[in-house]
Design a protein around this motif. Structure first.
Motif: not given
Ligand code: SAM
Lengths: 341, 293
Positions: A209, A213, A240-241, A243, B31, B58, B61, B63-65, B67-68, B79, B81-83, B85
């Motif tokens: 990536r 961040g 998309r997730s 998790h 998606w 994002q 769409l 939305t963004t995931p 975690g749960p 938005i 970020r996965p980091e 999360e």
């Protein structure tokens, strides 16, 4: 609240139900037979006819009990009877035609599951440009799904003229199916149970990536798990997730590890028993779908069914599953009988 | 869909494949289709068109995931970020507040509210009271909408049996902003803007043209220091204020690539937090500086 003992007892009762039922049916039929015998000598001819019809039907009932019902009770209850299933499908030889056939098979299983009342979802798929799928994983949630479908593991072969083939030449393509056992809690991401230890699982995110961040807002959710002791790897990227992908990956990993464990159990048992319980060789060609002859053949039991459409669009798969289950029960029965000799 | 619509979609998709690669483009299309079914958003062609001009998926769409959770995203609010999360999940795992020993959380620069919302979601009901401060009206409104979406009350007094997240409009530079929030705090989290100007200029279109510069730029234009660390200096000053932290409080600050060591230094020297540690993100970049008071 029911205690674990209550649950165990209830389960035991439930398991004894078929035995109880068979026995009361048997005694009931015998009693009726005894009552019928004198009536066969009755002075009234109508009564005699009735009695003799009754006699025929009762002897039939009794003999089925001896030939089928009682022996089938010897088949021990399956230890995997509660499990759900994961179906992994992979296109084999035949290129885009195999990918199209994969989709046909996938539909068969989705429809079949729906008819039984099981819930399905495609948790991974990679579509091809021609509208087929290179591979797919189908989750089937429903108790008994694994036991019912496990016979589908193996290579499925299709012989047909592809829609795209102008010369009308028949192609042979294959799709490999693997049916994996899935437990209720398979999505749990904590390990340390009988299947694996958490420290043995390497979790990797895929693709670089850069700075990551705040610098990057690209979606990057692919996950790969590696189970070091077995070398099994699972990649998931459809959600998309991250998790969610991770949960799915653990689900597949657990299913694969449980599959390994079950195969080992079978192998161990086979070593101690003289009889062979069906070998599950996944590279074995188990079934052929021949379009020109409008026929599906299962090579393991030599069963052929005419009318491919009923298989692909109806409930023809049920006939195979029933026949395969009976075949397996017979093998187990012989095994049990053989052991007690 | 009319047939010319399908041709348009095909063409747009082909271009998306060209710009993102087949695998990614195929997934994104899937998606988008799912989002279309879920809502009454515009057509697939319109979505593809927006994606092609560089808009983040994002925002398209909506939305963004995280975690749960499935959080709302709206321009120009950054938005999640996965980091972020990843470390928030890790932080949630590290602590186990209970209704008997509840924790107070302060999230600085809260944006969508993702960090406190995830903590509130994961920790037991009645164990967590969280505040999220942001200077942007858009962010605060979005954070409140997200709280509602996650069924987490965002008002006081909330029932004792639930976790609470209260978004607060405020400027970190305002010394009074925290007074009404009932310090001390057990946990202070922040993902403050940390990108230096020279890196900002080189950001991808999907970030630079769509996300709020005030959510990204680490230093004011007139600042002498252009290292992206202005907010960490500011936060250190806040942490130093009397009564903000108690013994054992935890501070977790997300940082940009190659900033961890400097931020660790700032926390130790100007906030007086000696007990620090650095967490790496799943991509092996030093991502969070953690300190314990
Ligand atoms: C990088 S974003 C982080 C958002 C969110 N916490 C996340 O992780 O996705 C930074 C946020 O800080 C806010 N912000 C910028 N300057 C601020 C200030 N002086 N006081 C309070 N918030 C500020 C921005 O509005 C933006 O929402």
């Amino acid at each position: 609240m029911s205690s674990p003992e209550d649950i165990a007892r209830a389960r035991q009762l439930k398991e004894l139900e078929p035995l109880h039922e068979a026995w009361s049916n048997w005694t009931h039929a015998r009693q009726s037979l005894e009552e019928t015998l004198p009536l066969m000598q009755d002075p009234d001819p109508t009564m005699r006819t009735l009695a003799s019809e009754e006699f025929t039907s009762l002897t039939h009932t009794l003999s089925t009990h001896i030939s089928t019902t009682f022996p089938s009770l010897l088949v021990p209850p399956s230890s995997t009877r509660d499990l759900h299933a994961l179906l992994e499908l992979k296109a084999g030889v035949g290129g885009s035609e195999a990918a199209l056939f994969l989709l046909d098979l996938l539909r068969v299983y989705v429809r079949y599951a729906g008819s039984v009342g099981w819930r399905t979802s495609i948790i991974q798929s990679s579509e091809t440009e021609s509208g087929g799928m290179r591979d797919a994983i189908l989750e089937i949630k429903g108790e008994g799904a694994y036991d019912a479908l496990r016979w589908e593991s193996g290579v499925h072969r299709v012989q047909r003229v592809p829609a795209t083939e102008s010369s009308g030449r028949t192609h042979t393509s294959t799709v490999a199916v693997i049916v994996l056992p899935l437990s209720e809690d398979a999505e749990s991401m904590s390990g340390n149970d009988e299947l694996f230890k958490m420290e043995d699982v390497k979790v990797e995110v895929m693709r670089a990536r850069g700075a990551g961040g705040q610098h990057v807002n690209k979606t990057e959710s692919a996950v790969r798990l590696t189970h070091t002791p077995t070398g099994i790897t699972v990649s998931m990227q459809d959600e998309r997730s991250q998790h969610q992908n991770k949960r799915r990956a653990f689900q597949v990993l657990r299913a694969r590890l449980m599959d390994v464990k079950l195969s080992q159990d079978i192998a161990n048992r086979r070593a101690t028993r003289r009889n062979l319980v069906r070998t599950a060789d996944r590279s074995e060609k188990i079934r052929t779908y021949n379009y020109a002859q409008d026929r599906v053949t299962d090579h393991r039991i030599g069963l052929s069914l005419m009318n491919l459409t009923s298989f692909l669009e109806g409930d023809g798969v049920q006939d195979f599953l029933d026949a395969l289950r009976r075949n397996w029960q017979e093998e187990v029965m012989e095994d049990v009988v053989g052991e007690s000799e | 869909m009319p047939s010319d619509g399908i041709t348009a979609v095909k063409q747009l998709f082909t271009r998306l494949v060209y710009s993102l690669g087949r695998e990614t483009a195929t997934r994104e299309l899937k998606w988008m289709k799912q989002a279309l079914i879920a809502s009454h958003s515009p057509t697939l062609a319109a979505m593809l068109q927006r994606r092609l001009s560089g808009e983040p998926l994002q925002y398209i769409l909506g939305t963004t995931p995280f975690g749960p959770l499935d959080l709302l995203t709206r321009p120009p609010t950054l938005i999640p970020r996965p980091e972020t999360e990843d470390w928030t999940l890790r932080l949630a795992d590290m602590l186990t507040p209970t209704p008997v020993r509840p924790l107070t959380v302060l999230d600085l620069c809260t944006g969508t509210g993702c960090i406190p919302l995830l903590l509130c979601h994961l920790w037991p009901p009645g164990s967590t009271r969280a505040y999220g401060v942001d200077i942007s009206q858009h962010a605060i409104r979005l954070a409140a909408d997200n709280a509602a979406r996650c069924n987490i009350p965002s008002f006081q007094p909330a029932p004792y049996s639930q976790n609470v997240f209260i978004p607060v409009l405020g400027d970190l530079r305002d010394p009074d902003v925290f007074k009404r929030l009932l310090p001390p705090f057990d946990i202070i989290t922040a993902n403050p803007p940390y990108i230096p100007k020279r890196e900002y200029d080189k950001l991808p279109v999907s970030v630079k043209n769509y996300e709020d510069p005030a959510a990204l730029l680490g230093d004011p234009p007139d600042s002498e220091e252009q290292d992206g660390l202005t907010f960490y200096r500011l936060i250190s000053k806040i942490l130093r204020q009397k009564g903000m932290l108690r013994d054992g409080s935890i501070v977790a600050l997300e940082v940009g690539r190659a900033q961890a060591d400097a931020v660790e230094g700032i926390l130790q020297q100007s906030a007086g937090l000696r007990n620090t540690q650095v967490w790496k993100d799943p991509w092996n970049v030093k991502r969070v500086v953690l300190a314990r008071a």
